[in-house]
Design an enzyme around this catalytic site. Structure first.
Site, PDB file in Angstrom:
ATOM      1  N   PHE A 293       0.849  -1.189   0.000  1.00  0.00           N
ATOM      2  CA  PHE A 293       0.000   0.000   0.000  1.00  0.00           C
ATOM      3  C   PHE A 293       0.883   1.236   0.000  1.00  0.00           C
ATOM      4  O   PHE A 293       2.051   1.165   0.397  1.00  0.00           O
ATOM      5  CB  PHE A 293      -0.904   0.006   1.250  1.00  0.00           C
ATOM      6  CG  PHE A 293      -2.379   0.044   0.942  1.00  0.00           C
ATOM      7  CD1 PHE A 293      -2.964  -0.938   0.165  1.00  0.00           C
ATOM      8  CD2 PHE A 293      -3.185   1.067   1.434  1.00  0.00           C
ATOM      9  CE1 PHE A 293      -4.330  -0.911  -0.108  1.00  0.00           C
ATOM     10  CE2 PHE A 293      -4.549   1.108   1.166  1.00  0.00           C
ATOM     11  CZ  PHE A 293      -5.118   0.108   0.393  1.00  0.00           C
TER      12      PHE A 293
ATOM     13  N   GLN B 173      -7.814  14.817   4.172  1.00  0.00           N
ATOM     14  CA  GLN B 173      -7.245  13.970   3.116  1.00  0.00           C
ATOM     15  C   GLN B 173      -8.195  13.821   1.933  1.00  0.00           C
ATOM     16  O   GLN B 173      -9.347  13.448   2.111  1.00  0.00           O
ATOM     17  CB  GLN B 173      -6.946  12.581   3.672  1.00  0.00           C
ATOM     18  CG  GLN B 173      -6.381  11.629   2.624  1.00  0.00           C
ATOM     19  CD  GLN B 173      -5.814  10.364   3.256  1.00  0.00           C
ATOM     20  OE1 GLN B 173      -6.550   9.462   3.628  1.00  0.00           O
ATOM     21  NE2 GLN B 173      -4.503  10.309   3.410  1.00  0.00           N
TER      22      GLN B 173
ATOM     23  N   HIS C 240      -8.637  11.540  -1.042  1.00  0.00           N
ATOM     24  CA  HIS C 240      -8.185  10.266  -1.584  1.00  0.00           C
ATOM     25  C   HIS C 240      -8.001  10.454  -3.087  1.00  0.00           C
ATOM     26  O   HIS C 240      -8.858  11.027  -3.743  1.00  0.00           O
ATOM     27  CB  HIS C 240      -9.221   9.186  -1.285  1.00  0.00           C
ATOM     28  CG  HIS C 240      -8.735   7.786  -1.499  1.00  0.00           C
ATOM     29  ND1 HIS C 240      -8.460   7.285  -2.739  1.00  0.00           N
ATOM     30  CD2 HIS C 240      -8.473   6.780  -0.615  1.00  0.00           C
ATOM     31  CE1 HIS C 240      -8.042   6.031  -2.624  1.00  0.00           C
ATOM     32  NE2 HIS C 240      -8.046   5.704  -1.343  1.00  0.00           N
TER      33      HIS C 240
ATOM     34  N   LEU D  18     -15.578   5.771  -3.473  1.00  0.00           N
ATOM     35  CA  LEU D  18     -14.180   5.368  -3.364  1.00  0.00           C
ATOM     36  C   LEU D  18     -13.778   4.239  -4.311  1.00  0.00           C
ATOM     37  O   LEU D  18     -14.516   3.280  -4.499  1.00  0.00           O
ATOM     38  CB  LEU D  18     -13.900   4.932  -1.924  1.00  0.00           C
ATOM     39  CG  LEU D  18     -12.427   4.750  -1.595  1.00  0.00           C
ATOM     40  CD1 LEU D  18     -11.704   6.086  -1.635  1.00  0.00           C
ATOM     41  CD2 LEU D  18     -12.268   4.114  -0.231  1.00  0.00           C
TER      42      LEU D  18
ATOM     43  N   GLU E 279      -7.460   1.945  -2.767  1.00  0.00           N
ATOM     44  CA  GLU E 279      -6.028   2.034  -3.051  1.00  0.00           C
ATOM     45  C   GLU E 279      -5.460   0.644  -3.355  1.00  0.00           C
ATOM     46  O   GLU E 279      -4.387   0.515  -3.956  1.00  0.00           O
ATOM     47  CB  GLU E 279      -5.311   2.639  -1.831  1.00  0.00           C
ATOM     48  CG  GLU E 279      -3.844   2.929  -2.051  1.00  0.00           C
ATOM     49  CD  GLU E 279      -3.249   3.791  -0.933  1.00  0.00           C
ATOM     50  OE1 GLU E 279      -3.995   4.610  -0.350  1.00  0.00           O
ATOM     51  OE2 GLU E 279      -2.061   3.644  -0.646  1.00  0.00           O
TER      52      GLU E 279
ATOM     53  N   ARG F  99      -0.914   9.390  -0.346  1.00  0.00           N
ATOM     54  CA  ARG F  99      -2.166   9.848  -0.921  1.00  0.00           C
ATOM     55  C   ARG F  99      -2.146  11.334  -1.274  1.00  0.00           C
ATOM     56  O   ARG F  99      -2.721  11.739  -2.284  1.00  0.00           O
ATOM     57  CB  ARG F  99      -3.320   9.565   0.047  1.00  0.00           C
ATOM     58  CG  ARG F  99      -3.656   8.096   0.093  1.00  0.00           C
ATOM     59  CD  ARG F  99      -4.750   7.799   1.086  1.00  0.00           C
ATOM     60  NE  ARG F  99      -5.107   6.375   1.004  1.00  0.00           N
ATOM     61  CZ  ARG F  99      -6.010   5.801   1.779  1.00  0.00           C
ATOM     62  NH1 ARG F  99      -6.651   6.490   2.708  1.00  0.00           N
ATOM     63  NH2 ARG F  99      -6.294   4.518   1.634  1.00  0.00           N
TER      64      ARG F  99
ATOM     65  N   HIS G 216     -11.999  12.386   1.779  1.00  0.00           N
ATOM     66  CA  HIS G 216     -12.043  11.024   2.301  1.00  0.00           C
ATOM     67  C   HIS G 216     -11.885  10.928   3.811  1.00  0.00           C
ATOM     68  O   HIS G 216     -12.522  10.098   4.452  1.00  0.00           O
ATOM     69  CB  HIS G 216     -10.925  10.234   1.623  1.00  0.00           C
ATOM     70  CG  HIS G 216     -10.890   8.778   1.951  1.00  0.00           C
ATOM     71  ND1 HIS G 216     -11.988   7.962   1.763  1.00  0.00           N
ATOM     72  CD2 HIS G 216      -9.914   7.974   2.459  1.00  0.00           C
ATOM     73  CE1 HIS G 216     -11.676   6.730   2.139  1.00  0.00           C
ATOM     74  NE2 HIS G 216     -10.438   6.715   2.567  1.00  0.00           N
TER      75      HIS G 216
ATOM     76  N   ARG H  48      -2.491  10.756   6.318  1.00  0.00           N
ATOM     77  CA  ARG H  48      -2.623   9.372   6.782  1.00  0.00           C
ATOM     78  C   ARG H  48      -2.243   8.395   5.675  1.00  0.00           C
ATOM     79  O   ARG H  48      -2.591   8.587   4.522  1.00  0.00           O
ATOM     80  CB  ARG H  48      -4.064   9.097   7.201  1.00  0.00           C
ATOM     81  CG  ARG H  48      -4.332   7.658   7.578  1.00  0.00           C
ATOM     82  CD  ARG H  48      -5.722   7.448   8.108  1.00  0.00           C
ATOM     83  NE  ARG H  48      -6.751   7.536   7.095  1.00  0.00           N
ATOM     84  CZ  ARG H  48      -7.103   6.544   6.270  1.00  0.00           C
ATOM     85  NH1 ARG H  48      -6.471   5.376   6.327  1.00  0.00           N
ATOM     86  NH2 ARG H  48      -8.060   6.714   5.384  1.00  0.00           N
TER      87      ARG H  48
END
Lengths: 571, 243
Positions: free
Chosen positions: A122, A235, A237, A251, A254, A285, A350, A385
């Site tokens: 990730f 954030q 995304h 969404l 990821e 991100r 997000h 994050r």
């Protein structure tokens, strides 16, 4: 006037039934406390259910070199060093145990050849670290916690909204709420309250967040005198759906990039080579979101204003097995077969890294008896994050909050209830029924979303943020006049009129903090201050209510001990 | 701009009627978008449950043109637009208001089901094959559409005697968990009335997660119950052992 409410009493009241709230409730229950959980939706529908990619925990099942130190370093670097170092340390140390515990309660994760929990790559994580079940990890997590909670005997108050925290000389005494179904009122007496209400994304137009994400918990805590911290860090995304219009913002996990998905612009260029040649699609991100935004802004976007995300180079069966819900989502909602061609994606609001300021060990806020965990709390993620660090956050700090809340309840005497607080909460809640104006809460909400999208989005300027604060004041005046049609029986217009107040409060906190932070760091990008400022690396923005108004001040970042500094410096 | 007519139930436990609303159509629009348009512009008190709008939470269940569906996954362009689109609340549950029904019975059934309990001495090694086998049942998003369509509940209202497809799926997910050590067969037989299901597969047809509820969950559970309680050899063996 307020004999019209029922009263319930618990040692620990938990507001929110997502991963953090449920994990907190299990821990408080294990400590022998009587626990009540209040949630705005039905049990099991909280935002955690939508989490897709996985839980970050340095279990080293796939990449054996992984350890807590690397996870700690990744988290701090991803957060641009604004994280609370102690929270980042506890999180990295404890998340493997929290995952194992989840497994012992019945969660089933995908496996390695050897039969251990499988971990995937990730963004921003040095090693393959995300424990997952296909792309529905959040569902597995919430069902496991929910069913255990039901078995262990937590009292759940479903479809119930808390609108005010009640205090006794500055400490927590309880909460005032209403049942969404009937509109009837309920007062909770509690020695400890844990806020686990999640985020604030519903204040933006393009968002992956559901209607519940209106910042209630932060607004409740703020009104009760707690401090909010680092609210400017919101954030976006990088990959939300952009077409068709009705699904904009939904969404796209990821995990698509984690499994090898490639981003391209309309010219076919793999543009991440320009922005982060080392990490490419698996950059953090904030970087990927800004890169897509920039490509579109400079005229290299797709037909519907996004970027192409392509996983179709992988075998169709593999894609369907590893990303089943993405496959169905695009097939059913966008007529796109992701095993054959690219998706169109663009940034979507997000997550908020900021939130209620808490103590790292106990998750207690600056108000005695008030705790916060998960997205509602600030600190762990700093300025940005990493994907997968949210589910582990919920488990690690949900547990810590539940533990400390139960211990606090054992220590303190029963608080006394102040009827005047209850009366004023009732008056505020029912006020929209007496408003005869033509203002609609839906119209105010639409305008708020447009405002935050355009003026407090991915890239910010002093002029925009200043204008946003002026406009927010006008929206607040309009919201106060918003009227309600119909009765108190399950009335969404009325429900929204309260949620709107919370959204306005947190929006103002975000805009004020963003205006003050004259630098670009993590998810906060100022066009007029495009660089990191070393001075701001040492400061948190704090928002607090003083004399009825929102005040901002700065608070120094706590100095990190030498051994952790050494971990950070290592490569 | 093209428009459609939505014929939506408005009312509560005391009754009600359908009301027609004209809604503009955008590309790719789903029924839930249309309901939100009605809320935002025409009827602010229209009661609708929803959360994720992405088919992951199972909140927005209703009956669209007579078929139980998630409104967030029902495309307007899949429905005939020369006639009104009817949207009614789930029939098998008591009405609260408009499209919102009282589904609390489901939560009470769930409470009867003993949670996962690992077999003693397990080393927590599991093969992916075993995970894949139960994955299907654990995909359930609790939309309760299977409960809504099941005739044991819908026509015969056997809520006191019958758990319904959702909870057979949940039990299948527990029973076929590779490390679970419990036996829930007596519960299935006595309290959850598994025998009342006569495998008409209506539940399978409406499941938005495409779980093969009847074939993969209910029938294997029925076999387990039969093996334990109705198998003549086992019964004879029990009689001999005096159990």
């Amino acid at each position: 006037m307020t004999a019209n409410y029922e009263t319930r009493e618990h040692d620990v009241l938990i507001i929110g039934a997502g991963g953090a709230g449920l994990r907190a409730s299990l821990e408080a229950l294990a400590q022998g406390a009587s626990v009540g959980v209040v949630c705005k939706s039905l049990l099991g529908k909280a935002h955690t259910v939508m989490a897709e990619g996985g839980i970050a925990a340095a279990m080293a099942n796939v990449d054996t070199a992984d350890d807590w130190k690397t996870h700690f370093r990744d988290t701090m670097r991803g957060g641009k060093f604004l994280n609370n170092w102690r929270m980042a340390q506890l999180h990295a140390l404890e998340s493997p145990d929290r995952v194992r515990e989840l497994e012992q309660w019945g969660a089933l994760f995908d496996r390695t050849e050897k039969g251990d929990i499988l971990q995937r790559a990730f963004g921003g994580h040095t090693f393959k670290r995300l424990c997952h079940v296909g792309d529905r990890t959040g569902l597995e997590m919430i069902r496991t916690l929910q069913d255990r909670g039901v078995q262990q005997g937590i009292d759940v108050y479903m479809e119930c909204t808390v609108t005010r925290l009640l205090t006794d000389s500055g400490r927590i005494a309880g909460a005032f709420a209403y049942w969404r179904e009937t509109g009837r009122l309920i007062v909770f007496k509690a020695k400890s309250i844990v806020i686990a209400t999640g985020g604030i994304g519903k204040a933006w137009r393009v968002t992956s967040n559901s209607w519940e994400y209106t910042g209630d918990g932060m607004a409740l805590a703020y009104e009760a005198g707690a401090e909010l911290m680092d609210m400017e860090f919101v954030q976006f995304h990088p990959t939300g759906m952009v077409w068709p219009p009705g699904v904009q913002g939904i969404l796209v996990t990821e995990a698509v990039r984690g499994e090898g998905g490639i981003l391209r612009n309309k010219l076919g260029e793999r543009f991440m080579e320009k922005y982060d040649p080392k990490r490419m699609e698996l950059s953090t991100r904030d970087v990927v979101a800004r890169s897509i935004y920039t490509e579109v802004k400079e005229g290299r976007g797709t037909e519907h204003g996004g970027a192409y995300l392509d996983i179709s180079q992988k075998p169709a069966e593999y894609v369907k097995k590893k990303l089943p819900s993405m496959y169905h989502q695009f097939k059913e909602l966008a007529d796109v077969d992701i095993t054959k061609g690219p998706m169109e994606v663009g940034p979507t609001c997000h997550y908020v890294m900021g939130g209620i300021r808490v103590d790292a060990e106990t998750a207690e806020s600056t108000v005695p008896g008030l705790f916060a965990a998960g997205e509602a709390a600030a600190g762990l993620h700093g300025a940005n994050r990493l994907g997968g660090n949210s589910l582990s956050d919920l488990l690690v700090f949900g547990r810590r909050a539940g533990l400390a809340a139960a211990q606090h309840a054992k220590r303190v005497s029963a608080p006394s209830m102040d009827n005047s607080q209850i009366e004023s909460a009732e008056k505020e809640l029912l006020a929209p029924f007496s408003n005869s104006g033509t203002e609609s809460p839906y119209a105010v909400h639409r305008d708020l979303q447009e405002l935050m999208q355009n003026l407090v989005g991915i890239f910010r300027t002093e002029a925009d943020l200043g204008k946003a604060l002026v406009e927010l004041e006008k929206l607040r005046a309009r919201a106060a006049k918003a009227g309600v049609e119909g009765s108190r029986l399950f009335n969404p217009g009325w429900h929204l009129s309260y949620d709107l107040k919370s959204m306005l409060t947190v929006s103002e906190a975000v805009a004020q903090s963003a205006l003050a932070r004259t630098e670009s760091r993590g998810a906060h990008s100022r066009i007029d201050f495009p660089k990191l400022d070393p001075l701001w690396e040492k400061k948190h923005n704090i928002i607090v209510k003083e004399a009825g108004a929102m005040k901002r001040r700065e608070s120094p970042v706590e100095e990190m001990p030498g051994e952790l500094q050494q971990i950070l410096a290592a490569d | 701009m093209a428009e459609a007519t939505l014929r939506v139930f408005r009312g509560d436990s005391n009754g009600g009627q359908t009301v027609d609303y004209r809604v503009p159509i955008a590309p790719g629009m789903v029924v839930l978008d249309a309901l939100h348009h009605i809320q935002g512009h025409l009827a602010p008190d229209l009661a609708v449950r929803w959360n994720c709008k992405a088919g992951k939470c199972g909140s927005c269940s209703a009956e669209v043109n007579g078929r139980p569906r998630l409104t967030c996954k029902t495309r307007m362009d899949d429905l005939p637009q020369d006639q009104p689109i009817t949207v009614l609340p789930m029939k098998s549950f008591p009405r609260i208001k408009d499209l919102v029904t009282d589904v609390s019975w489901n939560y009470r059934v769930n409470r009867k089901i003993p949670a996962f309990e690992p077999r003693p001495g397990t080393d927590w090694k599991i093969s992916q094959l075993d995970v894949d086998r139960v994955q299907e049942f654990r995909k359930c998003i609790e939309c309760f559409l299977c409960q809504d369509v099941c005739h044991v509940l819908r026509e015969h209202d056997q809520k006191e005697k019958f758990g319904g497809p959702r909870f057979f799926v949940r039990i299948a997910g527990l029973e076929m968990h590779p490390l679970d050590g419990r036996n829930r067969n007596a519960l299935l037989k006595d309290e959850l009335g598994l025998g009342l299901c006569n495998i008409t597969k209506c539940c399978t047809e409406v499941c938005p997660e495409e779980i093969r509820i009847t074939d993969n969950a209910i029938i294997p559970l029925k076999e387990r119950v039969v093996d334990e309680f109705y198998d003549p050899l086992t019964r004879m063996f029990r009689r001999i052992r005096g159990k």
